[in-house]
Design a protein around this motif. Structure first.
Motif, short mmCIF file in Angstrom:
data_model
loop_
_atom_site.label_atom_id
_atom_site.label_comp_id
_atom_site.label_asym_id
_atom_site.label_seq_id
_atom_site.Cartn_x
_atom_site.Cartn_y
_atom_site.Cartn_z
N ALA A 81 0.82 -1.20 0.00
CA ALA A 81 0.00 0.00 0.00
C ALA A 81 0.86 1.26 0.00
CB ALA A 81 -0.93 -0.01 1.21
N ALA A 95 2.09 1.77 -3.46
CA ALA A 95 1.05 2.27 -4.36
C ALA A 95 0.76 3.75 -4.12
CB ALA A 95 -0.23 1.45 -4.17
N LEU A 96 0.92 4.19 -2.87
CA LEU A 96 0.65 5.59 -2.55
C LEU A 96 1.87 6.48 -2.71
CD1 LEU A 96 -1.51 5.13 0.66
CD2 LEU A 96 -2.30 5.76 -1.61
N GLY A 136 -3.44 10.29 -1.85
CA GLY A 136 -2.23 9.51 -1.75
C GLY A 136 -1.23 9.79 -2.83
N ALA A 164 -5.15 8.16 3.72
CA ALA A 164 -5.04 7.50 2.42
C ALA A 164 -4.56 6.07 2.57
CB ALA A 164 -4.08 8.29 1.53
N LEU A 165 -3.62 5.86 3.51
CA LEU A 165 -3.10 4.51 3.73
C LEU A 165 -4.18 3.60 4.31
CD1 LEU A 165 -0.60 2.75 3.53
CD2 LEU A 165 0.10 3.56 5.79
N ARG A 225 -6.51 2.74 1.52
CA ARG A 225 -5.89 1.81 0.58
C ARG A 225 -5.88 0.38 1.15
NH1 ARG A 225 -4.09 1.80 -4.86
NH2 ARG A 225 -3.08 -0.22 -5.08
N ALA A 284 -9.37 -1.10 0.87
CA ALA A 284 -9.67 -1.50 -0.50
C ALA A 284 -8.92 -2.77 -0.89
CB ALA A 284 -9.33 -0.36 -1.46
N ASP A 285 -7.63 -2.85 -0.53
CA ASP A 285 -6.84 -4.04 -0.88
C ASP A 285 -7.39 -5.28 -0.20
OD1 ASP A 285 -5.24 -2.44 -2.41
OD2 ASP A 285 -3.59 -2.31 -0.97
#
Length: 610
Positions: free
Chosen positions: A374, A377-378, A417, A490-491, A494, A497-498
């Motif tokens: 994550a 990705a951010l 993010g 944001a983390l 994320r 969602a993951d």
């Protein structure tokens, strides 16, 4: 006759009157059509309009009869819901069958036709004589014969935690319920209600949607009487069981509450992490004894309960307790988590002795890997060691390890993010500073700017001491403003969602996604969805535990009531959670850094992931 039987019978007759009225409503158009046709045939209704009226009424009567016939057939043939259980044959538990029959003889009621186990802290009688159960192979043997006594369903935790005398006292009022259940009016009313309930489920199928509305209407009309009927049956059963171990039953009810508390903790704290990892504990019922023993040790109110363990446990009534325990444990995973009905390569059992290594350690490293994925990705900031003056140096700059894009500072990350861009001209002096070993200029927020970090990473990759997944990187991401706002939120989003994406993928590819409709699983989900902040705290905790195991000699462990725990020198460390919350919620890493320093954890050392 017991006090509750007349009340239950009167309520059963009220339920049957609802059925009779529904039948009368369905036959009313046909009766009117017969009257009109007879009147026309005898010449009493002569004239033009009556011919049309008679024709219309006959058409309506035919349609109502057709629909009523279809509805009645659905109610009679639809398969009522059956609780998933582990069948227990008499050969597998002769002593238990003998105990139940002895109870039935003492109370002068019919003995249950069979015994089954459920992974829950409850016991009840279940009728499985419906013809649809025989057609579908759901039930077979003596319990499926028309007019047979109901099946006795026993909660499996009772067999392992309770003593034989306590189990007999708890089962007495349940077995006594076979007497009122044999009454024709009560049995007929129960069958009608079960048929309506099954018809509601049939109404969800294509082409039969109209079935649901009248079935729900009839259920509403007889709901109160059906509930009072069941209360009357329970009162009658309790009254009949008064003379069987009444004093012991009061003590045994305390054990029911204790067993429920221990079973709930074992499922939610110990079994659920294993199920999420694709493993299912093979001996949950044996584990509940350990969990309740631990609860007795901790809770003063439970003192003295462990002295009962010297008496004969009820599981001795089974010929092969281990085999039965494994079957009920697999069923528990299916009911409460939605796991496959059978073991397989991706759904294998795990013994309690292997739980710390195969579940706890793997869980921590999987969550740590998800956390760093994550972060990648951010494009979050790298873990940069702080210099003596509090500025961030270049000696330990860490690249994002595969993001391929510019790296953003904690103060420059947007809620979405994405890292903020920087002018290309600012990269040259930063690279020069990195080459000379001088401190890198800091951004407005006191952390290194995105272009500065990117230039330093490009200039000196060989001197990157923190390359890879490090705890320092996580601490740097969540320190200060990032812990309270942009990157922290944001983390957390994320990770949510993951994790949701992984669960959907597991549900579509695994066996859990194949059982739907009337047999949908999980029937009883254990926990509501976790919030993003809770997930972030769990993943940071997992990262800290991985670092402690890899660099400080700690070890994964298991607590019977709390699940995965961190062991340091053989002792459980329970003071980690508040320090992680300070980092996640307040952006303050100092309490956690002090804890890590005291433990000797090296935050700059990469951890091993799955």
């Amino acid at each position: 006759m017991e006090a509750g039987v007349p009340s239950a019978r009167s309520r059963a007759l009220a339920v049957l009157r609802v059925r009779s009225r529904a039948l009368a409503v369905a036959l009313l158009p046909a009766a009117l059509a017969v009257v009109l046709v007879a009147a026309r045939a005898t010449g009493r209704l002569a004239g033009g309009p009556w011919a049309t009226v008679t024709l219309v009424v006959c058409a309506v009567a035919a349609l109502v009869l057709l629909l009523g016939g279809v509805f009645a057939a659905v109610v009679l043939r639809a398969s009522p819901a059956v609780t998933p259980t582990v069948p227990l044959s008499e050969a597998a538990a002769p002593d238990l069958y003998r105990l139940v029959r002895d109870l039935a003889d003492r109370m002068d009621v019919p003995a249950p036709s069979a015994i089954a186990l459920t992974p829950d802290c409850d016991s009840w009688l279940e009728d499985r004589t419906h013809a649809a159960h025989r057609r579908g192979g759901i039930a077979g043997g003596p319990q499926s014969v028309s007019g047979a006594a109901p099946v006795l369903v026993i909660g499996s935790p009772f067999l392992w935690w309770m003593r034989v005398a306590e189990l007999r006292a708890v089962l007495a009022p349940v077995v006594a319920g076979t007497g009122p259940s044999a009454h024709p009016d009560i049995a007929d009313a129960r069958g009608f209600v079960r048929g309506l309930d099954a018809a509601v489920d049939v109404g969800s199928r294509r082409g039969l949607g109209w079935i649901g509305a009248p079935a729900r209407l009839l259920l509403r009309l007889c709901r109160t009487d059906a509930a009072e009927m069941e209360r009357g049956v329970a009162a009658a059963a309790s009254d009949r069981a008064q003379g069987v171990d009444y004093g012991l039953r009061i003590v045994a009810q305390e054990q029911v509450g204790l067993a429920y508390a221990g079973w709930d903790r074992l499922l939610t704290r110990v079994a659920l992490p294993a199920w999420r990892m694709g493993r299912w504990p093979a001996h949950l019922d044996a584990g509940v004894v350990s969990a309740l023993t631990e609860l007795s040790r901790r809770d003063r109110l439970a003192e003295g309960f462990t002295s009962r363990l010297g008496e004969r446990p009820a599981c001795d009534l089974l010929e092969q307790p281990g085999v039965i325990d494994e079957a009920t444990s697999l069923l528990a995973a299916r009911l409460f988590h939605g796991g496959p009905a059978e073991a397989g390569p991706d759904w294998s059992p795990v013994e309690w002795t292997a739980y710390p290594e195969e579940v706890v350690d793997r869980k921590w490293r999987t969550e740590a890997a998800r956390l760093h994925t994550a972060l990648d990705a951010l494009a979050g900031p790298a873990g940069l060691p702080a210099g003596p003056s509090g500025t961030t140096g270049t000696t330990g700059t860490t690249g994002m390890g595969g993001t391929g894009g510019p790296t953003a500072s904690a103060g420059s990350v947007s809620p979405a993010g994405a890292g903020s861009g920087a002018p290309a001209a600012s990269a040259a002096p930063a690279a020069a500073a990195a080459a000379s070993g001088s401190p890198v200029p800091s951004g407005p927020s006191g952390t290194a700017g995105s272009a500065t970090i990117e230039a330093a990473d490009a200039a000196r990759p060989a001197l990157d001491g923190f390359a890879g997944p490090t705890l320092e990187r996580v601490l740097g991401c969540l320190t200060g403003a990032a812990g309270e706002g942009a990157l922290g939120e944001a983390l957390a989003g994320r990770l949510s969602a993951d994790l949701a994406r992984e669960e959907r993928a597991a549900g579509t590819t695994g066996g859990a996604g194949k059982a739907r409709g009337a047999d949908a699983v999980p029937l009883f989900p254990l926990q509501p969805p976790r919030s993003g902040r809770d997930l972030l705290a769990d993943h940071v905790t997992a990262m800290v535990c991985c670092a402690a195991v890899d660099s400080a000699g700690a070890a994964p462990g298991m607590d019977w009531l709390d699940g995965p725990v961190l062991l340091v020198g053989g002792d459980r460390r329970s003071d980690l959670a508040p320090r992680v919350l300070c980092l996640v919620e307040d952006g303050d890493p100092e309490p956690l850094r002090d804890w890590l320093s005291a433990l000797g954890v090296r935050t700059e050392k990469p951890v091993r992931l799955v």
